[in-house]
Design a protein around this motif. Structure first.
Motif, PDB file in Angstrom:
ATOM      1  N   LEU A 148      50.676  46.302  55.272  1.00  7.39           N
ATOM      2  CA  LEU A 148      50.283  45.265  54.323  1.00  7.39           C
ATOM      3  C   LEU A 148      51.406  45.084  53.309  1.00  7.39           C
ATOM      4  O   LEU A 148      52.165  46.015  53.018  1.00  7.39           O
ATOM      5  CB  LEU A 148      48.982  45.629  53.609  1.00  7.39           C
ATOM      6  CG  LEU A 148      47.734  45.739  54.491  1.00  7.39           C
ATOM      7  CD1 LEU A 148      46.527  46.130  53.649  1.00  7.39           C
ATOM      8  CD2 LEU A 148      47.463  44.430  55.224  1.00  7.39           C
ATOM      9  N   HIS A 149      51.479  43.897  52.748  1.00  8.90           N
ATOM     10  CA  HIS A 149      52.479  43.610  51.722  1.00  8.90           C
ATOM     11  C   HIS A 149      51.916  43.820  50.314  1.00  8.90           C
ATOM     12  O   HIS A 149      52.653  44.166  49.392  1.00  8.90           O
ATOM     13  CB  HIS A 149      52.982  42.166  51.854  1.00  8.90           C
ATOM     14  CG  HIS A 149      53.939  41.780  50.777  1.00  8.90           C
ATOM     15  ND1 HIS A 149      55.216  42.292  50.699  1.00  8.90           N
ATOM     16  CD2 HIS A 149      53.798  40.956  49.712  1.00  8.90           C
ATOM     17  CE1 HIS A 149      55.818  41.801  49.639  1.00  8.90           C
ATOM     18  NE2 HIS A 149      54.985  40.987  49.021  1.00  8.90           N
ATOM     19  N   SER A 150      50.602  43.594  50.161  1.00  6.81           N
ATOM     20  CA  SER A 150      50.013  43.759  48.833  1.00  6.81           C
ATOM     21  C   SER A 150      48.549  44.147  48.940  1.00  6.81           C
ATOM     22  O   SER A 150      47.877  43.869  49.931  1.00  6.81           O
ATOM     23  CB  SER A 150      50.161  42.476  48.007  1.00  6.81           C
ATOM     24  OG  SER A 150      49.479  41.408  48.628  1.00  6.81           O
ATOM     25  N   LEU A 151      48.087  44.794  47.882  1.00 10.17           N
ATOM     26  CA  LEU A 151      46.684  45.173  47.742  1.00 10.17           C
ATOM     27  C   LEU A 151      46.170  44.599  46.441  1.00 10.17           C
ATOM     28  O   LEU A 151      46.907  44.513  45.450  1.00 10.17           O
ATOM     29  CB  LEU A 151      46.536  46.697  47.706  1.00 10.17           C
ATOM     30  CG  LEU A 151      46.855  47.430  48.998  1.00 10.17           C
ATOM     31  CD1 LEU A 151      46.936  48.929  48.749  1.00 10.17           C
ATOM     32  CD2 LEU A 151      45.828  47.098  50.058  1.00 10.17           C
ATOM     33  N   GLU A 152      44.920  44.211  46.440  1.00 11.63           N
ATOM     34  CA  GLU A 152      44.316  43.737  45.200  1.00 11.63           C
ATOM     35  C   GLU A 152      43.035  44.503  44.923  1.00 11.63           C
ATOM     36  O   GLU A 152      42.423  45.076  45.829  1.00 11.63           O
ATOM     37  CB  GLU A 152      44.040  42.240  45.252  1.00 11.63           C
ATOM     38  CG  GLU A 152      42.896  41.832  46.138  1.00 11.63           C
ATOM     39  CD  GLU A 152      42.669  40.325  46.119  1.00 11.63           C
ATOM     40  OE1 GLU A 152      41.546  39.917  45.791  1.00 11.63           O
ATOM     41  OE2 GLU A 152      43.606  39.574  46.441  1.00 11.63           O
ATOM     42  N   ALA A 153      42.651  44.496  43.670  1.00  5.92           N
ATOM     43  CA  ALA A 153      41.392  45.087  43.224  1.00  5.92           C
ATOM     44  C   ALA A 153      40.727  44.094  42.286  1.00  5.92           C
ATOM     45  O   ALA A 153      41.370  43.576  41.368  1.00  5.92           O
ATOM     46  CB  ALA A 153      41.639  46.411  42.509  1.00  5.92           C
ATOM     47  N   ASN A 154      39.465  43.824  42.535  1.00  7.14           N
ATOM     48  CA  ASN A 154      38.666  42.934  41.694  1.00  7.14           C
ATOM     49  C   ASN A 154      37.793  43.831  40.831  1.00  7.14           C
ATOM     50  O   ASN A 154      36.931  44.542  41.355  1.00  7.14           O
ATOM     51  CB  ASN A 154      37.827  42.021  42.590  1.00  7.14           C
ATOM     52  CG  ASN A 154      37.064  40.984  41.811  1.00  7.14           C
ATOM     53  OD1 ASN A 154      36.654  41.209  40.672  1.00  7.14           O
ATOM     54  ND2 ASN A 154      36.840  39.850  42.430  1.00  7.14           N
ATOM     55  N   VAL A 155      38.018  43.802  39.519  1.00  6.66           N
ATOM     56  CA  VAL A 155      37.401  44.767  38.613  1.00  6.66           C
ATOM     57  C   VAL A 155      36.609  44.055  37.526  1.00  6.66           C
ATOM     58  O   VAL A 155      37.060  43.053  36.975  1.00  6.66           O
ATOM     59  CB  VAL A 155      38.488  45.639  37.934  1.00  6.66           C
ATOM     60  CG1 VAL A 155      37.878  46.738  37.087  1.00  6.66           C
ATOM     61  CG2 VAL A 155      39.438  46.218  38.953  1.00  6.66           C
ATOM     62  N   ASN A 156      35.450  44.603  37.220  1.00 13.28           N
ATOM     63  CA  ASN A 156      34.730  44.161  36.029  1.00 13.28           C
ATOM     64  C   ASN A 156      35.603  44.563  34.834  1.00 13.28           C
ATOM     65  O   ASN A 156      35.942  45.742  34.685  1.00 13.28           O
ATOM     66  CB  ASN A 156      33.354  44.830  35.971  1.00 13.28           C
ATOM     67  CG  ASN A 156      32.542  44.413  34.768  1.00 13.28           C
ATOM     68  OD1 ASN A 156      33.056  44.364  33.654  1.00 13.28           O
ATOM     69  ND2 ASN A 156      31.274  44.135  34.979  1.00 13.28           N
ATOM     70  N   PRO A 157      36.004  43.629  33.974  1.00 16.06           N
ATOM     71  CA  PRO A 157      36.922  43.945  32.880  1.00 16.06           C
ATOM     72  C   PRO A 157      36.398  44.990  31.899  1.00 16.06           C
ATOM     73  O   PRO A 157      37.192  45.575  31.152  1.00 16.06           O
ATOM     74  CB  PRO A 157      37.120  42.600  32.174  1.00 16.06           C
ATOM     75  CG  PRO A 157      36.746  41.570  33.169  1.00 16.06           C
ATOM     76  CD  PRO A 157      35.700  42.199  34.035  1.00 16.06           C
ATOM     77  N   GLN A 158      35.114  45.264  31.914  1.00 17.48           N
ATOM     78  CA  GLN A 158      34.567  46.306  31.038  1.00 17.48           C
ATOM     79  C   GLN A 158      34.723  47.705  31.627  1.00 17.48           C
ATOM     80  O   GLN A 158      34.494  48.692  30.941  1.00 17.48           O
ATOM     81  CB  GLN A 158      33.098  46.013  30.745  1.00 17.48           C
ATOM     82  CG  GLN A 158      32.890  44.743  29.964  1.00 17.48           C
ATOM     83  CD  GLN A 158      31.428  44.423  29.739  1.00 17.48           C
ATOM     84  OE1 GLN A 158      30.532  45.085  30.249  1.00 17.48           O
ATOM     85  NE2 GLN A 158      31.172  43.395  28.964  1.00 17.48           N
ATOM     86  N   ASN A 159      35.124  47.796  32.883  1.00 17.10           N
ATOM     87  CA  ASN A 159      35.272  49.088  33.546  1.00 17.10           C
ATOM     88  C   ASN A 159      36.645  49.681  33.218  1.00 17.10           C
ATOM     89  O   ASN A 159      37.575  49.656  34.019  1.00 17.10           O
ATOM     90  CB  ASN A 159      35.070  48.932  35.058  1.00 17.10           C
ATOM     91  CG  ASN A 159      34.948  50.259  35.761  1.00 17.10           C
ATOM     92  OD1 ASN A 159      35.302  51.304  35.219  1.00 17.10           O
ATOM     93  ND2 ASN A 159      34.453  50.219  36.974  1.00 17.10           N
ATOM     94  N   GLU A 160      36.742  50.224  32.021  1.00 11.86           N
ATOM     95  CA  GLU A 160      38.022  50.724  31.522  1.00 11.86           C
ATOM     96  C   GLU A 160      38.556  51.886  32.348  1.00 11.86           C
ATOM     97  O   GLU A 160      39.769  51.996  32.558  1.00 11.86           O
ATOM     98  CB  GLU A 160      37.886  51.118  30.056  1.00 11.86           C
ATOM     99  CG  GLU A 160      37.616  49.931  29.153  1.00 11.86           C
ATOM    100  CD  GLU A 160      37.312  50.316  27.717  1.00 11.86           C
ATOM    101  OE1 GLU A 160      37.445  51.517  27.364  1.00 11.86           O
ATOM    102  OE2 GLU A 160      36.950  49.415  26.938  1.00 11.86           O
ATOM    103  N   ALA A 161      37.686  52.752  32.849  1.00 11.64           N
ATOM    104  CA  ALA A 161      38.146  53.893  33.652  1.00 11.64           C
ATOM    105  C   ALA A 161      38.796  53.411  34.948  1.00 11.64           C
ATOM    106  O   ALA A 161      39.837  53.928  35.366  1.00 11.64           O
ATOM    107  CB  ALA A 161      36.985  54.836  33.946  1.00 11.64           C
ATOM    108  N   SER A 162      38.201  52.423  35.587  1.00 11.32           N
ATOM    109  CA  SER A 162      38.775  51.889  36.823  1.00 11.32           C
ATOM    110  C   SER A 162      40.105  51.197  36.553  1.00 11.32           C
ATOM    111  O   SER A 162      41.064  51.352  37.328  1.00 11.32           O
ATOM    112  CB  SER A 162      37.792  50.924  37.486  1.00 11.32           C
ATOM    113  OG  SER A 162      38.261  50.517  38.735  1.00 11.32           O
ATOM    114  N   ILE A 163      40.188  50.472  35.472  1.00 10.83           N
ATOM    115  CA  ILE A 163      41.440  49.800  35.117  1.00 10.83           C
ATOM    116  C   ILE A 163      42.540  50.825  34.850  1.00 10.83           C
ATOM    117  O   ILE A 163      43.674  50.671  35.316  1.00 10.83           O
ATOM    118  CB  ILE A 163      41.224  48.846  33.921  1.00 10.83           C
ATOM    119  CG1 ILE A 163      40.381  47.646  34.383  1.00 10.83           C
ATOM    120  CG2 ILE A 163      42.558  48.413  33.313  1.00 10.83           C
ATOM    121  CD1 ILE A 163      39.881  46.768  33.266  1.00 10.83           C
TER     122      ILE A 163
END
Length: 185
Positions: A133-148
Protein backbone atom coordinates in the motif's frame (compact mmCIF):
# COMPACT_ATOMS: atom_id res chain seq x y z
CA UNK A 1 -4.36 -1.39 -9.95
CA UNK A 2 -2.72 -3.08 -6.99
CA UNK A 3 -3.64 -6.71 -6.39
CA UNK A 4 -3.41 -8.43 -3.03
CA UNK A 5 -3.95 -11.95 -1.75
CA UNK A 6 -4.85 -11.97 1.94
CA UNK A 7 -5.00 -15.74 2.33
CA UNK A 8 -3.19 -17.63 3.67
CA UNK A 9 -3.58 -15.34 6.66
CA UNK A 10 -0.34 -13.56 7.64
CA UNK A 11 0.42 -14.10 11.31
CA UNK A 12 2.55 -11.28 12.73
CA UNK A 13 4.75 -11.13 15.83
CA UNK A 14 6.23 -8.32 17.88
CA UNK A 15 8.42 -8.58 20.99
CA UNK A 16 5.33 -8.95 23.22
CA UNK A 17 2.46 -9.77 20.90
CA UNK A 18 1.04 -12.29 18.52
CA UNK A 19 -1.25 -10.86 15.84
CA UNK A 20 -3.28 -13.83 14.66
CA UNK A 21 -6.37 -14.72 12.71
CA UNK A 22 -9.65 -14.25 14.54
CA UNK A 23 -11.83 -17.34 14.88
CA UNK A 24 -15.31 -18.18 16.15
CA UNK A 25 -13.66 -19.12 19.47
CA UNK A 26 -12.93 -15.39 19.90
CA UNK A 27 -16.64 -14.48 19.88
CA UNK A 28 -16.91 -14.12 23.70
CA UNK A 29 -13.88 -11.80 23.77
CA UNK A 30 -15.21 -9.83 20.77
CA UNK A 31 -18.52 -9.47 22.61
CA UNK A 32 -16.69 -8.22 25.70
CA UNK A 33 -14.73 -5.75 23.59
CA UNK A 34 -17.69 -4.52 21.52
CA UNK A 35 -20.07 -4.22 24.47
CA UNK A 36 -17.74 -2.31 26.81
CA UNK A 37 -18.92 1.30 27.01
CA UNK A 38 -15.33 2.54 27.43
CA UNK A 39 -14.22 0.84 24.21
CA UNK A 40 -17.30 1.90 22.27
CA UNK A 41 -17.31 5.50 23.51
CA UNK A 42 -15.73 6.91 20.35
CA UNK A 43 -16.55 4.19 17.82
CA UNK A 44 -19.91 5.82 17.11
CA UNK A 45 -21.76 2.60 16.48
CA UNK A 46 -24.09 0.50 18.58
CA UNK A 47 -22.48 -1.89 21.05
CA UNK A 48 -22.79 -5.64 20.57
CA UNK A 49 -25.74 -7.01 22.49
CA UNK A 50 -24.92 -10.71 22.42
CA UNK A 51 -22.88 -13.48 20.88
CA UNK A 52 -24.82 -13.31 17.59
CA UNK A 53 -23.52 -9.74 17.10
CA UNK A 54 -19.95 -10.87 17.78
CA UNK A 55 -20.30 -13.83 15.41
CA UNK A 56 -21.74 -11.54 12.71
CA UNK A 57 -18.70 -9.25 13.03
CA UNK A 58 -16.37 -12.24 12.78
CA UNK A 59 -18.28 -13.32 9.66
CA UNK A 60 -17.79 -9.89 8.07
CA UNK A 61 -14.08 -10.06 8.89
CA UNK A 62 -13.83 -13.49 7.22
CA UNK A 63 -15.78 -12.25 4.18
CA UNK A 64 -13.38 -9.30 3.80
CA UNK A 65 -10.46 -11.73 3.88
CA UNK A 66 -12.07 -13.94 1.26
CA UNK A 67 -12.69 -11.05 -1.15
CA UNK A 68 -9.34 -9.35 -0.40
CA UNK A 69 -10.96 -6.15 0.87
CA UNK A 70 -9.58 -6.14 4.41
CA UNK A 71 -7.87 -8.04 7.17
CA UNK A 72 -8.09 -7.78 10.92
CA UNK A 73 -5.78 -9.41 13.39
CA UNK A 74 -6.59 -10.58 16.86
CA UNK A 75 -4.12 -9.01 19.28
CA UNK A 76 -2.88 -11.34 22.04
CA UNK A 77 0.17 -11.61 24.23
CA UNK A 78 2.72 -13.97 22.72
CA UNK A 79 2.67 -16.17 25.83
CA UNK A 80 -1.16 -16.36 25.89
CA UNK A 81 -2.26 -16.48 22.24
CA UNK A 82 -5.80 -17.65 23.00
CA UNK A 83 -6.57 -14.68 25.28
CA UNK A 84 -7.72 -11.95 22.89
CA UNK A 85 -6.88 -8.41 24.03
CA UNK A 86 -8.15 -6.54 21.00
CA UNK A 87 -8.10 -6.18 17.25
CA UNK A 88 -6.06 -4.21 14.74
CA UNK A 89 -6.36 -4.24 11.01
CA UNK A 90 -6.69 -2.66 7.62
CA UNK A 91 -10.05 -2.58 5.90
CA UNK A 92 -11.73 -0.68 3.11
CA UNK A 93 -8.74 -1.48 0.96
CA UNK A 94 -8.86 0.84 -2.04
CA UNK A 95 -6.60 -1.09 -4.37
CA UNK A 96 -7.04 1.35 -7.25
CA UNK A 97 -5.37 3.99 -5.09
CA UNK A 98 -3.10 1.70 -3.03
CA UNK A 99 -4.74 2.90 0.18
CA UNK A 100 -6.41 1.31 3.17
CA UNK A 101 -8.12 2.38 6.36
CA UNK A 102 -6.81 1.15 9.68
CA UNK A 103 -8.81 0.49 12.79
CA UNK A 104 -8.12 -0.92 16.23
CA UNK A 105 -9.63 -1.56 19.63
CA UNK A 106 -8.26 -2.86 22.91
CA UNK A 107 -9.79 -4.08 26.15
CA UNK A 108 -9.47 -1.43 28.88
CA UNK A 109 -7.38 -3.67 31.16
CA UNK A 110 -4.68 -3.59 28.44
CA UNK A 111 -4.71 0.21 28.01
CA UNK A 112 -1.65 2.27 28.92
CA UNK A 113 0.89 -0.52 28.31
CA UNK A 114 1.98 0.42 24.79
CA UNK A 115 0.43 -2.74 23.35
CA UNK A 116 -1.63 -1.06 20.65
CA UNK A 117 1.32 1.10 19.66
CA UNK A 118 3.33 -2.09 19.16
CA UNK A 119 0.51 -3.81 17.25
CA UNK A 120 -0.26 -0.80 15.06
CA UNK A 121 3.40 -0.33 14.12
CA UNK A 122 3.55 -3.95 12.94
CA UNK A 123 0.26 -3.73 11.05
CA UNK A 124 1.44 -0.57 9.28
CA UNK A 125 4.75 -2.24 8.43
CA UNK A 126 2.90 -5.22 6.95
CA UNK A 127 0.52 -3.00 4.97
CA UNK A 128 3.44 -1.16 3.38
CA UNK A 129 5.95 -4.01 2.98
CA UNK A 130 3.61 -6.97 2.53
CA UNK A 131 0.61 -5.47 0.76
CA UNK A 132 2.54 -2.65 -0.94
CA UNK A 133 0.00 0.00 0.00
CA UNK A 134 1.09 3.59 -0.54
CA UNK A 135 -0.92 5.14 2.28
CA UNK A 136 -3.06 4.34 5.29
CA UNK A 137 -5.80 6.45 6.77
CA UNK A 138 -7.61 6.52 10.09
CA UNK A 139 -11.03 8.07 10.63
CA UNK A 140 -11.16 9.27 14.23
CA UNK A 141 -13.73 10.90 16.44
CA UNK A 142 -11.91 14.19 17.22
CA UNK A 143 -12.72 13.80 20.93
CA UNK A 144 -10.74 10.55 21.09
CA UNK A 145 -7.51 12.15 22.27
CA UNK A 146 -5.83 8.84 23.17
CA UNK A 147 -6.34 7.48 19.66
CA UNK A 148 -5.08 10.69 18.10
CA UNK A 149 -1.93 10.57 20.27
CA UNK A 150 -1.38 6.94 19.22
CA UNK A 151 -1.68 7.82 15.54
CA UNK A 152 0.61 10.82 15.84
CA UNK A 153 3.25 8.74 17.66
CA UNK A 154 3.16 6.36 14.67
CA UNK A 155 3.76 9.28 12.29
CA UNK A 156 0.18 9.80 11.07
CA UNK A 157 -0.72 13.40 10.26
CA UNK A 158 -4.12 15.03 10.15
CA UNK A 159 -5.26 15.47 6.56
CA UNK A 160 -8.82 16.60 7.06
CA UNK A 161 -11.45 17.63 9.54
CA UNK A 162 -15.05 17.08 8.49
CA UNK A 163 -17.66 19.00 10.43
CA UNK A 164 -20.88 17.16 11.25
CA UNK A 165 -20.37 14.62 8.46
CA UNK A 166 -21.54 11.55 10.40
CA UNK A 167 -25.05 11.06 11.75
CA UNK A 168 -25.35 8.79 14.78
CA UNK A 169 -28.08 8.49 17.40
CA UNK A 170 -29.84 11.67 16.43
CA UNK A 171 -26.83 13.95 16.21
CA UNK A 172 -24.25 14.99 13.66
CA UNK A 173 -20.65 14.23 14.64
CA UNK A 174 -17.31 15.48 13.34
CA UNK A 175 -14.58 13.27 11.87
CA UNK A 176 -10.82 13.76 11.73
CA UNK A 177 -8.88 11.93 9.03
CA UNK A 178 -5.24 11.02 9.68
CA UNK A 179 -2.90 9.42 7.18
CA UNK A 180 0.50 7.81 6.93
CA UNK A 181 2.49 7.43 3.72
CA UNK A 182 4.69 4.43 2.99
CA UNK A 183 8.30 5.09 3.91
CA UNK A 184 10.46 6.12 0.95
CA UNK A 185 13.06 3.49 -0.02
Amino acid sequence: MLTVQLLPFPELRTPRLLLRRLTAADAPAILRLRSDARVMRYLDRDPASGLPDALELLGRIDAALADNSGLNWGVARAEAPEALLGTCGAWRLDLAHHRGEIGYSLLPEAWGQGLMSEALAEVCRYCFDGLHLHSLEANVNPQNEASIRLLERQGFVREAYFRENYYYRGQFLDSAIYSLLAPKP
